[in-house]
Scaffold this motif. Structure first.
Motif, short mmCIF file in Angstrom:
data_model
loop_
_atom_site.label_atom_id
_atom_site.label_comp_id
_atom_site.label_asym_id
_atom_site.label_seq_id
_atom_site.Cartn_x
_atom_site.Cartn_y
_atom_site.Cartn_z
N ASP A 84 -17.93 -25.12 -24.25
CA ASP A 84 -17.21 -24.54 -23.05
C ASP A 84 -16.93 -23.05 -23.14
O ASP A 84 -17.06 -22.44 -22.70
N ILE A 85 -16.65 -23.02 -24.60
CA ILE A 85 -16.15 -21.64 -25.27
C ILE A 85 -17.43 -20.90 -25.13
O ILE A 85 -17.35 -19.50 -24.51
N SER A 86 -18.56 -21.24 -25.47
CA SER A 86 -19.75 -20.64 -25.58
C SER A 86 -20.10 -20.22 -24.04
O SER A 86 -20.70 -19.15 -23.67
N THR A 87 -19.86 -21.27 -23.12
CA THR A 87 -20.21 -21.06 -21.63
C THR A 87 -19.31 -19.73 -20.98
O THR A 87 -19.76 -18.96 -20.23
N LEU A 88 -18.08 -19.98 -21.37
CA LEU A 88 -17.06 -18.97 -21.08
C LEU A 88 -17.45 -17.40 -21.41
O LEU A 88 -17.27 -16.54 -20.83
N ILE A 89 -17.87 -17.31 -22.84
CA ILE A 89 -18.45 -16.10 -23.33
C ILE A 89 -19.42 -15.43 -22.44
O ILE A 89 -19.87 -14.36 -22.18
N ASP A 90 -20.34 -16.51 -22.22
CA ASP A 90 -21.69 -16.07 -21.50
C ASP A 90 -21.46 -15.95 -19.99
O ASP A 90 -22.20 -15.64 -19.16
N ASP A 135 -14.69 -23.82 -14.56
CA ASP A 135 -13.78 -24.74 -14.54
C ASP A 135 -12.54 -24.21 -14.88
O ASP A 135 -12.49 -23.78 -16.16
N ASP A 136 -11.45 -24.21 -14.12
CA ASP A 136 -10.23 -23.47 -14.28
C ASP A 136 -9.28 -24.29 -15.25
O ASP A 136 -8.65 -23.95 -15.97
N MET A 137 -9.68 -25.64 -15.22
CA MET A 137 -8.89 -26.48 -16.01
C MET A 137 -9.38 -26.27 -17.62
O MET A 137 -8.51 -26.19 -18.38
N VAL A 138 -10.48 -26.11 -17.84
CA VAL A 138 -11.14 -25.82 -19.36
C VAL A 138 -10.65 -24.40 -19.59
O VAL A 138 -10.15 -24.26 -20.52
N ILE A 139 -10.67 -23.57 -18.74
CA ILE A 139 -10.13 -22.01 -18.99
C ILE A 139 -8.61 -22.03 -19.38
O ILE A 139 -8.24 -21.49 -20.45
N LYS A 140 -7.98 -22.97 -18.58
CA LYS A 140 -6.41 -22.99 -18.93
C LYS A 140 -6.18 -23.74 -20.36
O LYS A 140 -5.24 -23.34 -21.08
N HIS A 141 -7.12 -24.82 -20.74
CA HIS A 141 -6.79 -25.19 -21.87
C HIS A 141 -7.24 -24.43 -23.06
O HIS A 141 -6.37 -24.38 -24.09
N PHE A 159 -12.79 -19.02 -29.93
CA PHE A 159 -13.27 -17.98 -28.95
C PHE A 159 -13.36 -16.43 -29.71
O PHE A 159 -14.43 -15.96 -29.52
N SER A 160 -12.42 -16.19 -30.44
CA SER A 160 -12.41 -15.04 -31.27
C SER A 160 -13.56 -14.88 -32.28
O SER A 160 -14.25 -13.74 -32.46
N ARG A 161 -13.82 -16.10 -32.88
CA ARG A 161 -14.72 -16.18 -33.90
C ARG A 161 -16.13 -15.81 -33.22
O ARG A 161 -17.28 -15.04 -33.53
N TYR A 162 -16.34 -16.45 -32.11
CA TYR A 162 -17.71 -16.48 -31.35
C TYR A 162 -17.90 -15.34 -30.78
O TYR A 162 -18.99 -14.64 -30.77
#
Length: 176
Positions: free
Chosen positions: A7-13, A18-24, A35-38
């Motif tokens: 999900d983090i990789s998908t967010l970076i792209d 999905d708001d629930m995943v972003i909130k988590h 997220f910072s390392r990616y």
């Protein structure tokens, strides 16, 4: 706990909706570090890491891993092979080496003679290393004196050359 790496990789792209995943990800500190390392990995891969301090100190974690590592008591030392004693007398060993070297040298000489014997020589081609001088005899290097030519020798040679030239001119006139 759900694994959020994908999900983090998908967010970076910029493909995560999905708001629930972003909130988590925003609430979890471990996910924020990931997220910072990616993002850092992406910056380095795109060569946009100018001014970033990329020095990472992992000595403490490596030292802790070494301390926590257990010793394996099943380690067996490598046995050194026993020295095999040779039955060959040193003199005979050296003699054998010389015999082998002489045999190889003999084969090289004989094969070079066989190769040179089979090569057809072309008289129009002069060899590269023609060591015999044009005069037909080799003179010692220390001999510095020039051969003495008398006036009669020079006159005789000139007359011979003139006769050859006249004969050549006559042959040209006779030919149709």
């Amino acid at each position: 706990m759900k694994e959020y790496s994908q999900d983090i990789s998908t967010l970076i792209d910029n493909e995560l909706h999905d708001d629930m995943v972003i909130k988590h990800i925003l609430d979890d500190t471990e996910s924020q570090k990931q997220f910072s390392r990616y993002q850092l990995i992406g910056d380095v891969m795109r060569d946009e890491s100018e001014g970033l301090d990329l020095r990472i100190d992992i000595t403490n974690s490596v030292m802790a891993a070494i301390v926590n590592e257990t010793q394996d008591n099943k380690i067996v030392p490598v046995a050194t092979p026993e020295k095999v004693e040779s039955n060959v007398v040193p003199f005979m060993k050296r003699f054998g080496q010389y015999a082998i070297a002489a045999s190889v040298a003999g084969v090289v000489v004989v094969s070079s003679l066989m190769i040179n014997q089979n090569v057809a020589t072309d008289p129009s081609v002069t060899p590269v290393l023609n060591t015999v001088p044009f005069g037909g005899a080799a003179a010692p290097v220390s001999l510095q004196a020039k051969p003495v030519q008398t006036k009669s020798d020079i006159k005789e040679r000139n007359e011979h050359l003139e006769a050859l030239l006249k004969d050549h001119q006559l042959q040209l006139q006779v030919q149709p």
